[in-house]
Design an enzyme around this catalytic site. Structure first.
Site, short mmCIF file in Angstrom:
data_model
loop_
_atom_site.label_atom_id
_atom_site.label_comp_id
_atom_site.label_asym_id
_atom_site.label_seq_id
_atom_site.Cartn_x
_atom_site.Cartn_y
_atom_site.Cartn_z
N LYS A 128 7.23 11.76 -21.38
CA LYS A 128 7.46 13.00 -22.14
C LYS A 128 6.83 12.93 -23.52
O LYS A 128 6.39 13.95 -24.06
CB LYS A 128 8.95 13.32 -22.22
N LYS A 208 3.85 13.84 -8.56
CA LYS A 208 5.09 14.42 -8.02
C LYS A 208 5.11 15.91 -8.35
O LYS A 208 4.63 16.32 -9.42
CB LYS A 208 6.28 13.67 -8.60
N LYS A 211 7.60 21.29 -12.18
CA LYS A 211 7.33 22.53 -12.91
C LYS A 211 6.38 22.25 -14.09
O LYS A 211 5.45 22.98 -14.35
CB LYS A 211 8.66 23.09 -13.42
P1 ADP Z 1 13.82 16.38 -13.94
O1 ADP Z 1 12.99 17.47 -14.49
O2 ADP Z 1 14.79 15.79 -14.92
O3 ADP Z 1 13.02 15.36 -13.20
P2 ADP Z 1 14.74 18.38 -12.17
O4 ADP Z 1 15.84 19.15 -12.77
O5 ADP Z 1 13.36 18.93 -12.18
O6 ADP Z 1 14.76 16.94 -12.84
O7 ADP Z 1 15.05 17.98 -10.71
C1 ADP Z 1 16.23 18.34 -10.07
C2 ADP Z 1 16.39 17.49 -8.85
O8 ADP Z 1 15.26 17.65 -7.99
C3 ADP Z 1 16.48 16.00 -9.20
O9 ADP Z 1 17.43 15.41 -8.33
C4 ADP Z 1 15.11 15.49 -8.90
O10 ADP Z 1 15.15 14.14 -8.53
C5 ADP Z 1 14.68 16.38 -7.73
N1 ADP Z 1 13.23 16.53 -7.71
C6 ADP Z 1 12.48 17.17 -8.64
N2 ADP Z 1 11.16 17.11 -8.33
C7 ADP Z 1 11.09 16.40 -7.16
C8 ADP Z 1 10.01 15.99 -6.32
N3 ADP Z 1 8.76 16.31 -6.59
N4 ADP Z 1 10.30 15.27 -5.21
C9 ADP Z 1 11.58 14.95 -4.91
N5 ADP Z 1 12.66 15.31 -5.67
C10 ADP Z 1 12.42 16.02 -6.78
#
Ligand code: ADP
Length: 339
Positions: A128, A208, A211
């Site tokens: 970050k 991965k 957003k």
């Molecule tokens: P962060 O932004 O803190 O990584 P998010 O709020 O975006 O978390 O993610 C919400 C949930 O979705 C979390 O449990 C995260 O591990 C899961 N997640 C997010 N992106 C992925 C991905 N590309 N593949 C698998 N799991 C994901």
């Protein structure tokens, strides 16, 4: 407007209480395919067997979003998305983190047993710092302590998350151990529960899906948007000509087919033998994703048109957790010599 929530059915006399799980999700706008395959599918399944608590973590979002209207809108969008995808307020608790401000008080208390060096080595902190070099605020560093507080305030033992959260969860365990060592056994060490798709790659096929990287498939978005996003996906980079055989094991599109139809082996076979081209495989995936999420998309639109229903669920969720949060805080205060 508030909605009446039916109480959870009381466990039968003598039955063991259901184990408690907790998971947080950022209000980062519309739900993407990585969220669903990596975490939300588990949320929906687990609500039937566990005492499930799901939290939209708006405090966490403030570490990178400083627009109040955006935070508010995205929080509601995420709640509507989760409900549309199958969270049932009669079976689980869904609430917004800032509606239970005890989370931040507990964070402070846990911060006092957390060495700064543990936080500085967190991979997401390092990442970050790169994404937002002009906004390296203290919240970015402390994020994992708040995450530990989120989980342990309800003494949850299991945490359904994607693999990207593994390092954070390990840190939560270390923080719990540090607290328990200093003040006596208080919190269980939380363990991760992964889905069959613990990491979903983005449309770039490399990073991965996230957003913040702009490589998402927005499953509750317009069909046209979904189609465009899927058609933009990078496939097997070694398959140059239409007649070249494909390698489904390394092709992100083929990997995603595993979750949208029982016949994925046939789809893979088509790629391997060059019977089908990458464009055909992507078109099929787009159709299937659009079809699979059609009912959720409809429900999402209904909920967004009726925000009172969503707000009612969130309010009832936070209210229902008040006694549990108060009990944990009372115990922690006593153990730490406060009050
Ligand atoms: P962060 O932004 O803190 O990584 P998010 O709020 O975006 O978390 O993610 C919400 C949930 O979705 C979390 O449990 C995260 O591990 C899961 N997640 C997010 N992106 C992925 C991905 N590309 N593949 C698998 N799991 C994901």
């Amino acid at each position: 407007m508030t909605v009446e929530l039916a109480p959870l059915p009381a466990p039968a006399a003598g039955a063991a209480p259901r184990p408690r799980i907790f998971s947080g999700i950022q209000p980062s706008g519309i739900v993407h395919l990585g969220n669903d395959l990596g975490a939300i599918r588990n949320y929906v399944m687990l609500q039937y067997e566990y005492e499930a608590i799901y939290c939209i973590v708006d405090y966490h979002a403030l570490t990178s979003t400083h627009d109040p209207e955006l935070v508010r809108t995205r929080t509601r969008e995420m709640a509507a998305g989760l409900l549309a995808l199958g969270l049932d307020p009669e079976r689980c608790t869904l609430f917004v983190q800032s509606h239970r401000p005890e989370h931040t008080e507990l964070m402070w208390l846990l911060a006092t047993v957390t060495p700064v060096s543990w936080l500085e080595r967190t991979p997401t902190y390092k990442e970050k710092k790169q994404y937002q070099p002009d906004d390296i605020n203290h919240g970015l560093l402390t994020y994992p302590v708040l995450q530990a507080a989120d989980i342990v305030i309800y003494k949850a033992g299991l945490v359904p998350v994607g693999k990207d959260q593994a390092a954070h969860l390990e840190l939560s365990r270390e923080i719990v151990r540090a607290f328990n060592n200093r003040y006596g056994d208080t919190f269980p060490e939380p363990e991760a529960v992964y889905t069959e798709a613990p990491v979903v790659l983005g449309t770039d096929g490399v990073k991965k899906m996230s957003k913040s990287l702009g490589n998402t498939i927005d499953i509750l978005g317009e069909p046209d948007t979904i189609r465009k996003q899927v058609m933009s996906m990078v496939t097997d980079t070694k398959r140059i000509l239409r007649t070249d055989p494909g390698r489904p094991e390394v092709c992100n599109v083929c990997q995603l087919h595993r979750f949208f139809g029982d016949d994925y082996e046939d789809v893979w076979d088509g790629e391997r033998t060059a019977r089908t081209g990458c464009v055909d495989t992507k078109k099929l995936l787009a159709d299937r994703i659009i079809r699979h999420y059609a009912p959720a998309r409809e429900r999402y639109a209904e909920l967004m048109a009726n925000p009172g229903e969503v707000d009612g669920v969130l309010e009832a969720g936070a209210d229902g957790l008040a006694p549990m949060a108060a009990a944990t805080m009372a115990e922690v205060h006593a153990k730490m010599g406060l009050r």
